[in-house]
Design a protein around this motif. Structure first.
Motif, mmCIF file in Angstrom:
data_model
loop_
_atom_site.group_PDB
_atom_site.id
_atom_site.type_symbol
_atom_site.label_atom_id
_atom_site.label_comp_id
_atom_site.label_asym_id
_atom_site.label_seq_id
_atom_site.Cartn_x
_atom_site.Cartn_y
_atom_site.Cartn_z
ATOM 1 N N LYS A 121 0.845 -1.202 0.000
ATOM 2 C CA LYS A 121 0.000 0.000 0.000
ATOM 3 C C LYS A 121 0.877 1.247 0.000
ATOM 4 O O LYS A 121 1.932 1.289 0.628
ATOM 5 N N LYS B 10 1.651 4.851 1.152
ATOM 6 C CA LYS B 10 1.329 5.739 2.260
ATOM 7 C C LYS B 10 1.285 7.175 1.771
ATOM 8 O O LYS B 10 2.136 7.591 0.988
ATOM 9 N N ASN C 217 -2.423 -0.141 -4.888
ATOM 10 C CA ASN C 217 -3.510 -0.585 -4.001
ATOM 11 C C ASN C 217 -4.525 -1.439 -4.752
ATOM 12 O O ASN C 217 -5.682 -1.487 -4.408
ATOM 13 N N HIS C 218 -4.040 -2.118 -5.790
ATOM 14 C CA HIS C 218 -4.900 -2.955 -6.623
ATOM 15 C C HIS C 218 -4.232 -4.313 -6.781
ATOM 16 O O HIS C 218 -3.003 -4.420 -6.841
ATOM 17 N N THR D 158 -8.365 7.829 -2.132
ATOM 18 C CA THR D 158 -7.630 7.110 -1.075
ATOM 19 C C THR D 158 -8.552 6.645 0.043
ATOM 20 O O THR D 158 -8.207 5.717 0.784
ATOM 21 N N LYS D 159 -9.705 7.265 0.168
ATOM 22 C CA LYS D 159 -10.638 6.890 1.238
ATOM 23 C C LYS D 159 -11.562 5.750 0.836
ATOM 24 O O LYS D 159 -12.327 5.240 1.666
ATOM 25 N N GLU D 160 -11.529 5.364 -0.428
ATOM 26 C CA GLU D 160 -12.388 4.270 -0.881
ATOM 27 C C GLU D 160 -11.819 2.932 -0.417
ATOM 28 O O GLU D 160 -10.635 2.657 -0.599
ATOM 29 N N ASN D 161 -12.667 2.116 0.155
ATOM 30 C CA ASN D 161 -12.238 0.806 0.620
ATOM 31 C C ASN D 161 -13.366 -0.210 0.412
ATOM 32 O O ASN D 161 -14.322 -0.226 1.174
ATOM 33 N N PRO D 162 -13.278 -1.015 -0.646
ATOM 34 C CA PRO D 162 -12.195 -1.084 -1.622
ATOM 35 C C PRO D 162 -12.319 0.009 -2.683
ATOM 36 O O PRO D 162 -13.338 0.699 -2.753
ATOM 37 N N LEU D 163 -11.301 0.137 -3.521
ATOM 38 C CA LEU D 163 -11.352 1.063 -4.641
ATOM 39 C C LEU D 163 -12.510 0.694 -5.571
ATOM 40 O O LEU D 163 -12.672 -0.484 -5.916
ATOM 41 N N THR D 164 -13.303 1.674 -5.949
ATOM 42 C CA THR D 164 -14.427 1.379 -6.845
ATOM 43 C C THR D 164 -13.939 1.304 -8.285
ATOM 44 O O THR D 164 -12.984 1.998 -8.675
#
Length: 790
Positions: free
Chosen positions: A3, A5, A394-395, A349-355
């Motif tokens: 990830k 930072k 982050n993928h 960055t706030k998406e969890n998971p990335l859309t």
């Protein structure tokens, strides 16, 4: 994968001194300013109504601290919720709910603030204009700020054009008989007595502006400035290119500003000739301690907001002049902040998971930026962009896999846009009478080719505001010539014009289309006259030809004497709307649809006021519900507002349709209806937001051009155009759909289209986007919008 930072800078974080701003800043989860990219601090909120609430609370906080301060406030639709919230707070100051609200945001005051000693400075005004007209800014200020809030008129500096002297005290209408002001008279000799009067009057206005500026400076300058931002970035009427050291002056405007003002002034024809008096950028920034706030809502403002915030001071972007003020701010909705690069990055960055939508948006934007097709994007390309670099780390997939997946998604959406659609019942809904046509007419051309589909078209508002008085005057004079000639006497006696005669209405349409086919203006004029006579009989419940002639003469006089932009009386509103209805029936007559296939609901929230009402269940939702029961659709099309800003007709219609569908589903148990969302000239989908891509050929563009210009007589002159294009809407649609095609061609490569086996893709020169949703997805979308606007 590891990830990434997000690095935190050691630079001291800038924080607002205002407790209201700090409250909303904490609520937003964003920084006050993301340096070095952003040059002015920002407060971000969820919705347009919340934007008004924030601004009102900040204003209340400021006047408590500055009870004798100088304020300058905007006009138009943007400050609607600001005005309403200030009024509510002042009227309900001692109630528990308002005291609780004030306490939450940190406003502490023992007593309600007084506005008695505030000094008010008007920002701008059209010139020339009668200050008594309802579309003058002077009238707006009197009606909303002074009447609703109780500001003291004795402390006001207002631009009352009626009180500015003229040469030899000759009435303004006589000096500028066509309301055109030629500013070249400032620097040349007058060639006639009229020009001499005009030159002298211009000099008087220039002196007035100089004195206006001087008085503001004598008060110490403006202490609290609130403004919207125009499509070209104008603040007040300081249009693109304005000197940052400009003062109060009489100036010409640019096309973008004229287009934005066309609704106020009754058409671009009027706006082109109208000058403006405006305070300058230096006027706004003269007081270095001034609180200067720019408010903007909606994705439509996102580009100019980005350019105004992320650029260094430049005359290309007037709002950059505010950077010299320590207390300058932008208050934005999420839509307006969409293209601010650092804020977009934080959102991702706030998406969890990335859309998938965020991934596709970022990668497609990278394609456009790099001018590379998707499969050519490299890891290094990803790393050069902050968002795609974050996605990369982050993928679960690598660059090649991400690119390939997006490529296949685009191709599958194109395939879906070309699939044969059969055995469907369509209810095409539109806020205005040209929305469907401008959004996806080329797709309709394919959908209607099979008799296995059924179609019903419904227009939910009257649309009368898009019809000018000058156009209606031409129609009335055309009708009178037919009445005087006796052409309609026989048909009149045969009850051809009876409102219940559906066959007669269809024959009106057929007559007009016969005229189009034969290139006969005479046949078209007769059809227009027939329908107008039928409409007048219905509106005024009149059945005597003699009295109808009198009524037509009255209407001719009405349209000759009303000033452009004035709100019409109810009967005239209805007549104008019925003309729009006839035009839409003509359009669908091209495909063989009859008037029974087109309905006009005229929802009551649409009344032509500057601040319109919200839809109501009984008045606005039940008519749609009854239509759903009648049509029994399997697919419903809806105009999508990307943010749901309260005053927008598209948003209100979408909410009404959503409510009606929920009631319909509850009554029938039918949950299998699909919703197709569309956008046209006001907003557009990013490719990542849509899931149906329809290829558009030059043939389709030619069809739209012919049908739109021939059918929508009231719109071919483009009296209320978009600021993006000086011309009729159909040509702007073509421009947009060509741009969308170019984006996909960048993604897939030119050969994908040039050498494709499918002839529709080889012929494509444009792409239109649709977004298909299930009912549950549609409800979720509209509930979220409704929640943030309540």
């Amino acid at each position: 994968m590891a990830k990434v930072k997000i690095k935190k800078t050691s630079e001291k974080v800038l924080k607002p001194k205002s407790k209201v701003e700090q409250y909303y800043l904490d609520l937003s989860g964003k920084e006050f300013i993301y340096k070095p990219t952003e040059k002015i601090p920002i407060i971000q909120v969820d919705s347009f109504p919340e934007l008004g609430k924030l601004t009102a609370l900040r204003f209340i906080e400021w006047i408590i601290e500055n009870p004798d301060g100088v304020i300058s406030l905007p006009t138009g639709k943007t400050p609607e919720h600001f005005i309403k919230w200030v009024e509510k707070i002042l009227k309900e100051w001692n109630t528990k709910s308002i005291q609780k609200l004030l306490g939450e945001v940190g406003i502490k005051s023992d007593k309600k603030p007084s506005l008695e000693n505030l000094k008010f400075v008007q920002i701008d005004e059209f010139y020339p204009i009668d200050s008594g007209q309802h579309n003058s800014f002077y009238y707006y200020i009197q009606n909303f700020y002074f009447r609703l809030w109780g500001l003291n008129p004795k402390n006001a500096m207002l631009m009352n054009i009626n009180e500015i002297p003229t040469a030899e005290n000759v009435p303004l209408k006589e000096i500028f008989p066509e309301q055109k002001v030629d500013l070249s008279l400032r620097t040349r000799w007058a060639s006639s007595r009229l020009e001499r009067l005009q030159k002298e009057t211009i000099e008087i206005v220039d002196e007035y502006c100089s004195n206006y500026e001087r008085k503001i400076r004598e008060m110490g300058g403006i202490g609290f400035f609130l403004g919207g931002i125009g499509p070209d970035g104008h603040i007040g009427f300081n249009v693109q290119g304005s000197d940052h050291f400009s003062t109060t002056r009489l100036i010409q405007t640019n096309y973008e500003t004229q287009a934005a003002a066309a609704t106020d002034l009754g058409g671009i024809e009027v706006a082109r000739n109208r000058l403006v008096i405006t305070i300058g950028l230096e006027t706004i920034t003269y007081n270095k301690d001034a609180t200067a706030i720019i408010i903007a809502a909606g994705e439509a403002k996102a580009n100019i907001v980005r350019d105004s915030i992320q650029n260094s001071p430049s005359i290309k972007y007037p709002a950059t002049a505010l950077q010299k003020l320590l207390n300058a701010r932008f208050y934005l909705t999420h839509g307006a902040a969409l293209r601010l690069s650092e804020r977009r990055f934080v959102d991702v960055t706030k998406e969890n998971p990335l859309t998938q939508q965020s991934i596709e948006r970022a990668v497609i934007n990278l394609v456009v930026d790099k001018h590379k097709k998707l499969t050519q994007l490299t890891k290094d390309d990803y790393k050069e962009n902050k968002i795609t670099n974050f996605i990369l780390h982050n993928h679960d997939k690598n660059v090649e896999e991400i690119n390939s997946e997006i490529e296949q998604n685009i191709i599958s959406r194109l395939d879906k846009g070309m699939q044969l659609v059969e055995n469907e019942v369509f209810l095409h809904t539109a806020p205005h009478h040209d929305d469907i046509e401008l959004a996806y007419q080329p797709y309709v051309t394919h959908l209607v080719r099979t008799p296995k589909n059924k179609h019903h078209f419904t227009y939910l508002t009257s649309g009368f505001t898009a019809v000018t008085n000058s156009f209606m005057l031409e129609l009335m004079q055309n009708l009178m010539s037919f009445l005087n000639s006796g052409t309609f006497t026989k048909k009149f006696n045969e009850n051809y014009f009876n409102r219940a005669n559906i066959d007669g209405k269809n024959r009106d349409v057929m007559q007009y289309l016969d005229g189009v086919a034969a290139h006969s203006r005479t046949l078209q004029n007769e059809a227009l006259a027939r329908r107008l006579l039928r409409n007048i009989m219905e509106v005024y419940e009149e059945e005597s030809l003699i009295y109808l002639k009198d009524r037509v003469n009255e209407l001719i006089n009405y349209f000759k004497t009303q000033y452009p932009g004035k709100k019409d009386i109810a009967h005239v509103q209805k007549l104008k709307g019925m003309q729009r209805e006839f035009e839409s029936e003509i359009f669908w007559g091209y495909y063989g649809f009859s008037v029974e296939d087109v309905s006009h609901l005229r929802l009551g929230f649409y009344q032509g006021d500057i601040f319109t009402e919200l839809p109501e269940i009984d008045r606005d939702v039940y008519p749609i519900l009854e239509l759903l029961k009648k049509v029994k659709p399997t697919i419903v099309t809806v105009a999508f507002d990307p943010e749901g800003s309260g005053p927008d007709t598209h948003y209100k219609v979408m909410q009404a349709v959503s409510e009606a569908l929920q009631l319909y589903e509850k009554e029938t148990g039918n949950s299998n209806i699909k919703v197709w969302g569309y956008r046209n000239v006001w907003y557009r989908f990013h490719p990542a937001e849509a899931n149906i891509y329809v290829p558009v050929s030059l043939n389709s563009f030619a069809m739209l051009e012919n049908q739109f210009i021939k059918s929508f007589s009231s719109q071919k002159g483009a009296s209320f155009p978009s600021w993006e294009y000086d011309g009729p809407f159909n040509r702007l649609v073509q421009k947009i759909q060509v741009e969308q095609y170019n984006t996909l061609r960048e993604c897939l490569g030119k050969d994908f289209f040039l050498k494709n086996n499918h002839p529709r893709l080889r012929a494509a020169k444009g792409i239109l986007f649709l977004r298909e949703l299930s009912l549950d997805e549609f409800y979720k979308h509209t509930r979220e919008l409704k929640k943030v606007t309540e």
